[in-house]
Design an enzyme around this catalytic site. Structure first.
Site, PDB file in Angstrom:
ATOM      1  N   TRP A 106     -65.328  28.170  13.746  1.00 25.06           N
ATOM      2  CA  TRP A 106     -64.246  27.399  14.364  1.00 25.06           C
ATOM      3  C   TRP A 106     -64.176  27.646  15.862  1.00 25.06           C
ATOM      4  CZ3 TRP A 106     -63.238  23.619  11.446  1.00 25.06           C
ATOM      5  CH2 TRP A 106     -63.351  23.749  10.059  1.00 25.06           C
ATOM      6  N   ASP A 176     -56.076  30.121  18.324  1.00 24.95           N
ATOM      7  CA  ASP A 176     -56.079  29.365  17.079  1.00 24.95           C
ATOM      8  C   ASP A 176     -55.726  30.345  15.969  1.00 24.95           C
ATOM      9  OD1 ASP A 176     -56.607  27.987  14.760  1.00 24.95           O
ATOM     10  OD2 ASP A 176     -58.676  27.455  15.270  1.00 24.95           O
ATOM     11  N   LYS A 200     -52.742  26.611   5.294  1.00 24.42           N
ATOM     12  CA  LYS A 200     -53.161  27.904   4.763  1.00 24.42           C
ATOM     13  C   LYS A 200     -51.962  28.817   4.520  1.00 24.42           C
ATOM     14  CE  LYS A 200     -57.502  27.357   7.315  1.00 24.42           C
ATOM     15  NZ  LYS A 200     -58.407  26.998   6.227  1.00 24.42           N
TER      16      LYS A 200
END
Length: 365
Positions: A106, A176, A200
């Site tokens: 990511w 992030d 999540k």
């Protein structure tokens, strides 16, 4: 009290488990929300009934994360992936550079997107070691004039997590936190911006939370499309256009559930206990199971491991599926196995996996 229902041992990496009490409440309120005669999905986002839901969610997130008053809390769409573009569009000005700390897939995606908008570079990278760790603080080399430094707090694919964050001083630090927000206490004031897809730890997919310092907003580029301006969302309390109202409602209920458990410190304690069950099964297996992440960088949210050979892994995953375990396949890019133990995954689910791992080793070791 939750009734007995058929629930899988859900270790999906995302979208992931939601708290059963939240799902049951949503079921009860689905048709008639708070005597409105409508579902939350049918409410106007301009109505008082929905604005209460919206503002309560923001307030509870502020409470749980101790977010200072000089930060805006936004609900935007497009997932964490849209933030990869929005961040450089808003904050990477001509003549400036931005630094990216490379700790996994990511971070790589964020870095590649940012190249479309300006001058970016790698502050540090652990790719050479197949992302088994995060860099040490003293490895980080960035410029005092950088527009910002970006990191990924938890790496779902490789199972690593930052235990301590760098202090970048006057250089804005952007994180992030899609896969570990609300899992442990953080000092929000250490960051200029935090963003996280909800699917999540916070709620269902479709909502992205952005926590952003007001002085950073003031520096944002004005010459970009309206919907990609953080300032527009801040000015309009994330109601410039129709937000994902049902997703925000569920996010708000997850936050109430978290407060009911005792808040962020209780969640951290529970997450440590859950992860320990599975890491112990790995560490006490005499090499039958091998963790991917180095111990000092191990994630409490995503536990990645392999077995002695591919045949054993296939048998393990097949038997786990038959036993009711879901989502244990490692990411397609790295293989192996992965157990995602987010906030809503119960302790009992992690205990069941730990027991299964020990028993599988006894039979197959």
């Amino acid at each position: 009290m939750s009734q007995k229902v058929n629930r899988a041992y859900n270790f999906n990496a995302g979208p992931s488990a939601l708290p059963l009490p939240v799902l049951e409440l949503a079921q009860q309120e689905l048709i008639d929300f708070r005597a409105t005669g409508m579902s939350v999905m049918e409410l106007s986002h301009r109505s008082a009934a929905y604005e209460d839901v919206h503002n309560e969610a923001i307030s509870n997130l502020r409470d749980l994360l101790s977010i200072p008053e000089n930060y805006e809390v936004l609900f935007v769409q497009g997932g964490g992936s849209l933030q990869f573009s929005m961040i450089p569009m808003n904050f990477l000005q001509a003549g400036q550079k931005a630094g990216y700390i490379m700790t996994g897939a990511w971070a790589e995606k964020a870095f590649e997107e940012s190249k479309l908008f300006g001058d970016v570079y790698e502050v540090a990278s652990t790719k050479a070691g197949n992302y088994r760790s995060v860099p040490s603080i003293d490895e980080l080399k960035y410029n005092a004039t950088d527009a910002y430094v970006h990191l990924t707090s938890n790496n779902t694919i490789f199972g690593t997590q930052w235990k301590q964050f760098p202090n970048t001083g006057d250089v804005p630090l952007i994180a992030d936190m899609s896969s570990d927000i609300l899992s442990k206490p953080i000092d929000v004031s250490n960051f200029a911006m935090i963003y996280a897809g909800a699917q999540k730890n916070l709620g269902p997919s479709g909502v992205t939370v952005v926590i952003i310092r007001k002085d950073l907003l003031e520096k944002a580029n004005k010459n970009i499309p309206t919907m990609l301006k953080y300032g527009i969302h801040a000015k309009n309390n994330s109601l410039y256009n129709t937000p994902p109202t049902f997703g925000i409602y569920l996010l708000g209920e997850v936050l109430k559930w978290a407060k009911g458990l005792g808040g962020i410190h209780a969640l951290e304690k529970q997450n440590e206990a859950k992860a320990k069950l599975i890491y112990d099964a790995i560490d006490q297996s005499n090499g039958f199971y091998a963790g991917h992440a180095e111990p000092a960088s191990r994630s409490l949210m995503n536990i990645t491991f392999t077995l002695k050979d591919e045949a054993a892994e296939k048998r393990f995953l097949a038997e786990a599926k038959q036993a009711g375990f879901v989502g244990l396949n490692g990411h397609r890019s790295v293989g192996g196995c992965r157990a995602s133990t987010y906030n809503a995954v119960p302790y009992e689910t992690c205990k069941a996996l730990s027991d299964f791992m020990v028993q599988f080793q006894k039979v197959n070791g």
